[in-house]
Design an enzyme around this catalytic site. Structure first.
Site, PDB file in Angstrom:
ATOM      1  N   ASN A  31       0.829  -1.209   0.000  1.00 11.06           N
ATOM      2  CA  ASN A  31       0.000   0.000   0.000  1.00 11.06           C
ATOM      3  C   ASN A  31       0.859   1.253   0.000  1.00 11.06           C
ATOM      4  OD1 ASN A  31      -2.224  -1.576   0.062  1.00 11.06           O
ATOM      5  ND2 ASN A  31      -2.934  -0.941   2.097  1.00 11.06           N
ATOM      6  N   ILE A  32       0.346   2.262  -0.654  1.00  9.25           N
ATOM      7  CA  ILE A  32       1.099   3.512  -0.771  1.00  9.25           C
ATOM      8  C   ILE A  32       1.499   4.037   0.600  1.00  9.25           C
ATOM      9  CG2 ILE A  32      -0.925   5.002  -0.826  1.00  9.25           C
ATOM     10  CD1 ILE A  32       0.613   6.435  -3.218  1.00  9.25           C
ATOM     11  N   LYS A  33       0.643   3.775   1.574  1.00 10.55           N
ATOM     12  CA  LYS A  33       0.916   4.276   2.925  1.00 10.55           C
ATOM     13  C   LYS A  33       2.231   3.757   3.495  1.00 10.55           C
ATOM     14  CE  LYS A  33      -1.021   5.057   7.393  1.00 10.55           C
ATOM     15  NZ  LYS A  33      -0.236   6.269   7.488  1.00 10.55           N
ATOM     16  N   GLY A  34       2.535   2.475   3.172  1.00  9.29           N
ATOM     17  CA  GLY A  34       3.821   1.942   3.558  1.00  9.29           C
ATOM     18  C   GLY A  34       3.958   1.585   5.020  1.00  9.29           C
TER      19      GLY A  34
END
Lengths: 256, 528
Positions: free
Chosen positions: A126-129
């Site tokens: 996920n982009i959130k990481g």
């Protein structure tokens, strides 16, 4: 590491102090406390001090034991999987993919088997990481397909074919009855069956209870354990799939 | 001129606005649910009529029968008319015989008309009515038993989990947990079960990270806990999961076997299991109608949003989902005391003021739903294996629980993310709860957040964001002709997961109802 031989440290160098807690299936009594000391002695703690003993449920006693061990450990003989590839920033990773593949690198990921814990795969993809690093979705030159939870192995193989995956990432959190190991072996076997060896996507598994030295045994290219960040995974994938090839193939090693 | 009796300075008009929006967003979904049926709703109806057991391969007879009916006449009329028509035509003496004959291919079903249809309807209603009377008797039995042996002594109810995979291992563990102080025992389900389109049969001893939900496992565990309840002088409640593809059937089995609480979220299956949205909404409406009738408390799954999204940024999605869950629950007939709306302590402990934020969120939930028990879930995401830090975090979680009058407190384990709880983990966790409740259980009497302070401000902010999100959902027209909530789910409004209404598991088990659709269970449950 050049520290030489070491012992546990409590509050003085070389004191060898450790703490231990456990439960014995006997009711609390002086005998139970003696039994706890006996166990600690057998484990190499001497002297061992039972600092806490408490009856728990019917016929169980919980102990906290402090004591000294005289064992020495030798860090120079410890075997670990050291990172054997350079850590890249997202920008560097993107540039390497562009240069070497001239297209986006496709990553397919998911949790296989009955595992419904997507926290690991999401932290990586996920982009959130995770741990302050952006996930693989953030990398412009990576095309990420996150299949989510409870993906069957055939579904994963199918999706990998459909997406023409360069790398397949599998997360396994549930370890009951060694499900993570069984699932991983099933997965790697399925990919070996479905692809000629040269065309098989890079197989990467990760999860908090994996042993990083088990990659060969599990039939995968890399095992990542607890605390792995998206940047490490991305760097590994780029290193293996978009690293410089040919005679100069080892040049990346210098960068580390 | 707001009447501000709120300790958080929340304007009553804002709360009304939030509920109005939830109704406006929820209503088209209810309409949609009313226009469809699913294979699991139909199988649940057969289960209520008493059809149990499985063929030698383990496929339940309800599946075998429903599949044949569907192949012959489709699902759109419901199975009740064709099945009881066949019984009246003498195709079988009872449901089991009929199912066996149908499985063998020796029965052909039809949709009866005229007088035949009237007779089939009456017979179906009688048979299903018997099952619903069993549910009523079980509800009365629960009330009688609580009156006789006593209830859980105080709130919050202490909720502990067993998860061995083997019902015969679960039972002694559950009894031990009850003796150690658990008021509620939850038997975690095998992780694969939510995607099975049948309910396994019999007592089961093999499961992954949990035990299969089956009628026999329900019965065995309830009987064991009845014994322990009598021994302890307090009624120990039993929880399982009405979720996944068989939600309606599991709800029916829970009612028949006197389970006391069921996890039953309106959107969890869609978002986290990729189950088709329409299937989920149809199934959850039916299952909630059963729970309402059975006096079962539902537990919703808002904590899950916070395990995937950031617990500060996504706080308002919890509130939004609670409001939607409340609307769907009440529409299905559940009362406030049955709404264990979920929320969780999942903010990163490294975030400054994380405890004040947690307290603000929990107080908001308490204030929005004053008569609901609320289900308070412990930290999981930031439990790292540092058990010492985890134990402290669980203490702070318990303190928020004490300060905000949570009804159901799932006991946090310091070994979360390390091992399935050991006997010592459970004991230490319960000591933690007892210490906090004993030391600070009445602190809420003294504690009022400063009206213009951080906590009250944060609570108002989250409510404002929830209202904003509901407005956004209401205005979502990205999937033309569909209820806005379905559009919103399709474009990733919740937990960043995109779940279009024409995708997802279990979609082939959904059918629009025909004009002559009949389901006696729905008729009885809605008429009551």
């Amino acid at each position: 590491m050049s520290t030489g031989l070491v012992r546990p440290y409590g509050d003085t160098t070389g004191d060898g102090m450790v703490q231990l807690s456990f439960t014995l299936p006997i009711p609390h009594s002086k005998v139970a406390e003696g039994a706890a000391v006996q166990l600690a002695n057998k484990m190499g703690m001497d002297p061992a001090l039972v600092v806490h003993a408490k009856a728990m449920g019917e016929g169980f006693t919980f102990f906290v034991v402090y004591g000294r061990v005289n064992h020495l450990v030798d860090p120079s003989t410890v075997e670990v999987v050291e990172r054997d590839y350079p850590l890249l920033t997202p920008k560097e990773a993107n540039a390497a993919i562009k240069r070497s593949l001239r297209r986006r690198l496709v990553v397919v990921g998911g949790c296989i088997g009955t595992d419904a814990h997507t926290v690991g795969i999401d932290a990586i993809l996920n982009i959130k990481g995770f741990a302050g690093e952006k996930g693989l979705e953030y990398y412009r030159e990576l095309k990420v397909v996150n299949l989510g939870a409870q993906v069957s192995v055939p579904q994963l193989v199918e999706a990998a074919r459909e997406e023409k995956a360069d790398a397949v990432l599998v997360s396994q959190v549930v370890t009951q009855r060694d499900a993570h190991l069984l699932n991983t072996r099933e997965m790697s076997a399925a990919f070996r069956e479905a692809y000629p060896a040269a065309r098989r996507p890079l197989l990467v598994v990760g999860g908090p209870r994996f042993d990083e030295t088990m990659a060969d045994e599990l039939g995968v290219d890399r095992v990542f354990s607890r605390g792995t960040t998206p940047g490490e995974v991305a760097s590994f994938i780029v290193h293996r799939l978009a690293g410089p090839r040919g005679p100069a193939g080892t040049s990346t090693e210098k960068a580390s | 001129m707001a009447r501000t009796t709120s300790t958080l300075g929340i304007d009553r008009a804002d709360v009304r606005r939030a509920r109005t929006l939830a109704r406006q967003v929820g209503r088209p979904i209810v309409d949609l649910a009313q226009r469809h049926t699913t294979v699991s709703v139909e199988r649940a109806t057969l289960r209520l009529a008493g059809l149990a057991g499985a063929d030698p391969d383990g496929t339940p007879w309800v599946n075998r029968l429903a599949d044949v009916v569907r192949a012959d006449v489709g699902l759109e009329h419901g199975v009740s008319l064709p099945v009881w028509d066949a019984l009246l035509r003498g195709e079988g003496d009872d449901l089991l015989t009929l199912a066996q004959k149908a499985a063998a291919g020796s029965v052909t079903f039809r949709v009866p008309e005229g007088k035949d249809a009237t007779r089939a309807r009456a017979a179906a209603r009688k048979a299903v009515g018997a099952g619903i009377r069993t549910i009523d008797r079980q509800r009365a039995a629960r009330e009688r038993m609580i009156a006789k042996v006593g209830d859980a002594p105080s709130k919050p109810w202490i909720y502990l989990i067993v998860a061995t995979g083997d019902i015969h291992e679960d039972i002694p563990q559950a009894q031990a947990a009850a003796r150690e102080g658990a008021d509620v025992i939850a038997v975690i389900r095998s992780t694969g079960q939510s995607l099975l389109d049948f309910v396994p049969e019999g007592a089961t001893r093999e499961g992954f990270a949990g035990t299969y939900a089956t009628q026999e496992n329900f019965r065995l565990m309830r009987a064991a806990l009845d014994e322990t309840s009598r021994e302890l002088g307090r009624y120990v409640r039993l929880t399982n999961y009405a979720s996944g593809l068989c939600m309606p059937e599991i709800a029916a089995l829970a009612g028949l076997e006197r389970l006391d609480m069921m996890l039953n979220d309106s959107m969890y299956g869609i978002l986290f299991r990729d189950i088709n949205p329409i299937r989920t909404f149809v199934d959850q409406r039916f299952s909630r109608q059963v729970h309402a009738r059975a006096g079962i408390i539902i537990n919703t799954g808002e904590d899950n949003y916070l395990t995937t999204a950031d617990a500060v940024e996504a706080a308002h999605t919890v509130t939004t989902s609670q409001l939607l869950n409340e609307y769907f629950a009440k529409e299905a007939g559940l009362e406030d005391w049955q709404l264990g709306l979920g929320h969780a302590f999942e903010i990163d402990p490294e975030v400054p003021d994380s405890f004040r934020l947690e307290l603000a969120h929990a107080m908001l939930a308490r204030e929005l739903f004053p008569d609901a028990p609320l289900k308070w879930m412990p930290p999981t995401r930031h439990m790292t294996g540092d058990i010492f830090k985890g134990y402290l975090l669980d203490g702070f979680f318990n303190l928020v629980g004490a300060l905000t009058g949570q009804g159901i407190l799932l006991v946090g384990m310091m070994t979360e993310a390390v091992v399935t709880p050991w006997i010592s983990d459970r004991d230490l966790a319960l000591q933690n709860v007892r210490y906090v409740m004993n030391a600070a259980g009445n602190l809420h009497e003294d504690f009022r957040p400063a009206p213009d302070g951080f906590i009250a401000g944060r609570a108002r902010q989250v409510l404002g964001e929830a209202v904003g999100l509901l407005e956004e959902i209401k205005a979502d027209r990205s999937a033309p002709g569909q209820p806005p909530l379905l559009s919103a789910i399709a474009d990733g409004t919740f937990g960043l997961m995109k779940r279009p209404a024409d995708k997802g598991k279990g979609l082939d088990g959904v059918a629009p109802k025909a004009a002559d659709y009949y389901n006696p269970a729905t008729e009885i449950l809605e008429g009551a």
